[in-house]
Design a protein around this motif. Structure first.
Motif, mmCIF file in Angstrom:
data_model
loop_
_atom_site.group_PDB
_atom_site.id
_atom_site.type_symbol
_atom_site.label_atom_id
_atom_site.label_comp_id
_atom_site.label_asym_id
_atom_site.label_seq_id
_atom_site.Cartn_x
_atom_site.Cartn_y
_atom_site.Cartn_z
ATOM 1 N N ALA A 329 57.780 45.671 57.452
ATOM 2 C CA ALA A 329 57.358 44.323 57.080
ATOM 3 C C ALA A 329 56.388 44.438 55.901
ATOM 4 O O ALA A 329 55.722 45.462 55.730
ATOM 5 C CB ALA A 329 56.664 43.652 58.255
ATOM 6 N N THR A 330 56.351 43.400 55.056
ATOM 7 C CA THR A 330 55.454 43.440 53.910
ATOM 8 C C THR A 330 54.118 42.822 54.292
ATOM 9 O O THR A 330 54.070 41.701 54.811
ATOM 10 C CB THR A 330 56.051 42.635 52.736
ATOM 11 O OG1 THR A 330 57.381 43.105 52.537
ATOM 12 C CG2 THR A 330 55.236 42.799 51.482
ATOM 13 N N LEU A 331 53.057 43.569 54.024
ATOM 14 C CA LEU A 331 51.730 43.069 54.354
ATOM 15 C C LEU A 331 51.254 42.157 53.227
ATOM 16 O O LEU A 331 51.034 42.598 52.114
ATOM 17 C CB LEU A 331 50.776 44.254 54.527
ATOM 18 C CG LEU A 331 49.415 43.936 55.099
ATOM 19 C CD1 LEU A 331 49.530 43.396 56.508
ATOM 20 C CD2 LEU A 331 48.556 45.197 55.101
ATOM 21 N N LEU A 332 51.137 40.880 53.519
ATOM 22 C CA LEU A 332 50.743 39.917 52.490
ATOM 23 C C LEU A 332 49.227 39.861 52.367
ATOM 24 O O LEU A 332 48.676 39.717 51.284
ATOM 25 C CB LEU A 332 51.295 38.537 52.855
ATOM 26 C CG LEU A 332 51.104 37.428 51.850
ATOM 27 C CD1 LEU A 332 51.944 37.677 50.617
ATOM 28 C CD2 LEU A 332 51.475 36.090 52.479
ATOM 29 N N SER A 333 48.547 39.968 53.496
ATOM 30 C CA SER A 333 47.093 40.016 53.422
ATOM 31 C C SER A 333 46.530 40.580 54.717
ATOM 32 O O SER A 333 47.201 40.606 55.741
ATOM 33 C CB SER A 333 46.527 38.622 53.157
ATOM 34 O OG SER A 333 46.272 37.976 54.367
ATOM 35 N N ILE A 351 48.672 38.679 57.572
ATOM 36 C CA ILE A 351 49.949 37.985 57.414
ATOM 37 C C ILE A 351 51.019 38.975 56.969
ATOM 38 O O ILE A 351 50.835 39.705 55.992
ATOM 39 C CB ILE A 351 49.843 36.844 56.375
ATOM 40 C CG1 ILE A 351 48.731 35.868 56.782
ATOM 41 C CG2 ILE A 351 51.177 36.122 56.231
ATOM 42 C CD1 ILE A 351 48.443 34.801 55.749
ATOM 43 N N PHE A 352 52.109 39.006 57.719
ATOM 44 C CA PHE A 352 53.265 39.819 57.329
ATOM 45 C C PHE A 352 54.379 38.907 56.840
ATOM 46 O O PHE A 352 54.622 37.841 57.434
ATOM 47 C CB PHE A 352 53.805 40.593 58.538
ATOM 48 C CG PHE A 352 53.028 41.826 58.879
ATOM 49 C CD1 PHE A 352 53.067 42.945 58.048
ATOM 50 C CD2 PHE A 352 52.278 41.887 60.045
ATOM 51 C CE1 PHE A 352 52.362 44.100 58.388
ATOM 52 C CE2 PHE A 352 51.578 43.043 60.387
ATOM 53 C CZ PHE A 352 51.614 44.149 59.550
ATOM 54 N N THR A 353 55.077 39.327 55.770
ATOM 55 C CA THR A 353 56.299 38.633 55.375
ATOM 56 C C THR A 353 57.456 39.608 55.572
ATOM 57 O O THR A 353 57.241 40.764 55.946
ATOM 58 C CB THR A 353 56.256 38.181 53.903
ATOM 59 O OG1 THR A 353 56.064 39.348 53.098
ATOM 60 C CG2 THR A 353 55.109 37.220 53.656
ATOM 61 N N ASP A 354 58.665 39.139 55.287
ATOM 62 C CA ASP A 354 59.871 39.960 55.462
ATOM 63 C C ASP A 354 59.954 40.539 56.870
ATOM 64 O O ASP A 354 60.335 41.696 57.071
ATOM 65 C CB ASP A 354 59.913 41.123 54.447
ATOM 66 C CG ASP A 354 59.830 40.610 53.019
ATOM 67 O OD1 ASP A 354 60.512 39.617 52.720
ATOM 68 O OD2 ASP A 354 59.051 41.174 52.225
#
Ligand code: ADP
Length: 466
Positions: A329-333, A351-354
């Protein structure tokens, strides 16, 4: 901007801790073993108090007191209006002690003080009043069965109830369980979470002041595998009401089923699905909002997010974050402990995206400041994916389309669906999970009926012309 300053400016708001012992038969007493456990301030990692550590023997004492209060005491036999009067007094005492109660949940559970003082404690008092108002409106039905048989049902309290409570909102959990049980005329043994025992002891004291007879509410503080397990397997407890993790729920059901067949409840959590057309805009707005999100001392009224409740929970949340990173998962913040310069179980809002449906962070209940964003195309797709979890407590939908709101709310297999809002709680609205999030409800009249049982009575009528 995240604010890691957890210095001692708020320390003056911390109340002197008055109650740290077991509350059994109307008295505060030491545990039989004399043992105590530490309850920790998650802001500072310091010991707030040493609390009596109960065990099986103490549960036995509490159950004996509750059993006696049920079988021989006044509480189940009082007219409903008397139980109502005492419960209303109890609610008033909660309001009068709002600052001290809110502060207890802040040092013990990291509940935000401003919310506690402004909302939670008064809200909890209102829930007690809601059930107080129902105490004199409990009645059965008259059934005209045939010409020569008259039938009716009596609605009676179920007996001695065991309440096993989690740490997240100690006050709400306490009143959600104790309120309807009191109104029904039950007597009870309450086990607060080991992380957050303090406010429950205070409520037991206030209930006594209000006139709740000795033995009706007993509080045994201590751990799950000892106190909790003794409650769920106790032959003299008629029903267990539990909120907590699904795993513990299974364990309690097993113990209950092999002892005397009780019933119970439990609750779980979330993911965020965003439609692809607004996904980028949503993420941008979220990051904008995050700039005003303050993490810090929960006594500070500017703070949005306090620390995790204890070290175990803190480490558990951090390990979920590591899983998220590892699974791609991509760590957004966020994504790490907050730099507090001092101590405390603070974690950055993360916040994770993907995030894909099969990742652990999407499947498990994290219980921490971690948000997983997932993109979807169609409404049909999001319903299917949202339902693709073993849990089902609550869901929220944001939409301007009434038809989508109706379709999604009917299709989601969750015990509560909030439309264009989140945390849509009300005293009147029952809350409880579908699927592995449990069965049975808290709040509302459904919860009252859980603590009651119906007795059918039939009586012959001789020579009736009707
Ligand atoms: P949470 O995720 O909310 O911490 P838990 O299920 O661990 O959920 O805890 C909820 C409550 O259940 C707590 O009061 C805890 O002490 C109690 N508990 C934990 N293990 C058991 C058990 N084996 N039997 C009965 N109660 C338990």
């Amino acid at each position: 901007e995240s604010n890691g300053n957890v210095e001692t400016s708020m320390m003056k708001m911390i109340p002197r801790i008055k109650f740290t012992k077991l509350f059994i038969n109307g008295e505060f007493i030491d545990s039989t073993s004399g043992k105590t456990f530490e309850t920790i301030d998650p802001r500072t990692e310091e010991v707030i108090a040493n609390v009596s550590e109960g065990d099986k023997d103490d549960v036995d004492l509490a159950v004996t007191a509750a059993r006696h209060a049920f079988d021989h005491g006044p509480w189940p036999r009082l007219p409903g209006c008397e139980r109502r009067r005492i419960m209303l007094k109890f609610a008033d005492l909660m309001d009068e002690n709002v600052e001290e109660l809110a502060a207890l949940d802040t040092i013990d559970a990291a509940n935000l003080y401003s919310l506690g003082k402004g909302m939670f404690i008064h809200g909890a008092a209102e829930l007690i009043r809601y059930y107080a108002g129902a105490a004199d409106k409990i009645h059965g039905e008259t059934l005209k069965m045939s010409r020569d048989l008259h039938g009716y049902t009596l609605v009676e309290p179920i007996g001695v109830v065991g309440h096993i409570i989690p740490w997240n909102f100690p006050t709400q959990m306490f009143v959600m369980k104790v309120g309807p049980a009191l109104a029904a005329g039950c007597t009870m043994v309450v086990k607060p979470a080991e992380q957050t025992p303090l406010s429950a002891l205070y409520y037991a004291y206030l209930a006594k002041l209000a006139g709740v007879p000795d033995g009706v509410i007993n509080v045994v503080t201590g751990y799950g595998p000892t106190v909790g397990a003794s409650i769920s397997s106790h032959m003299d407890i008629d029903m267990v009401s539990f909120t907590g993790s699904t795993e513990t729920g299974h364990r309690i059901m097993q113990a209950a089923a092999t002892s005397n067949l009780k019933g119970q409840i439990c609750v779980a959590g979330t993911r965020t699905f965003v439609q692809e057309g607004i996904y980028d805009k949503f993420v941008a707005r979220l990051l904008e909002e995050l700039k005003t999100w303050v993490v810090g001392d929960p006594f500070d009224s500017n703070v949005n997010q306090g620390p995790q409740v204890d070290k175990k929970q803190y480490e558990k949340v951090l390990s979920y974050i590591e899983h998220g990173k590892r699974e791609g998962a991509t760590l957004l913040s966020g994504g790490k402990p907050l730099d507090t310069k001092g101590k405390g179980y603070y974690i950055e809002p993360t916040i994770f995206t993907d995030v894909t449906d099969d990742m652990i962070i999407a499947k498990d209940e994290i219980f921490g400041p971690v948000m997983s964003l997932m993109k979807f195309k169609s409404v049909e797709e999001v319903i299917k994916r949202a339902n693709g979890t073993k849990y089902g407590l609550a869901a929220g939908i944001m939409t301007n389309d009434l038809n989508i709101a109706n379709t999604v709310s009917r299709s989601l297999r969750a015990g509560a669906v909030w439309i264009n809002c989140y945390f849509g709680f009300d005293n009147d609205l029952p809350i409880g999970g579908y699927k592995r999030s449990g069965f049975g409800k808290d709040m509302g009249m459904d919860a009252l009926h859980k603590y009651l049982q119906h007795k059918s009575i039939a009586i012959p009528i001789y020579n009736s012309p009707w």
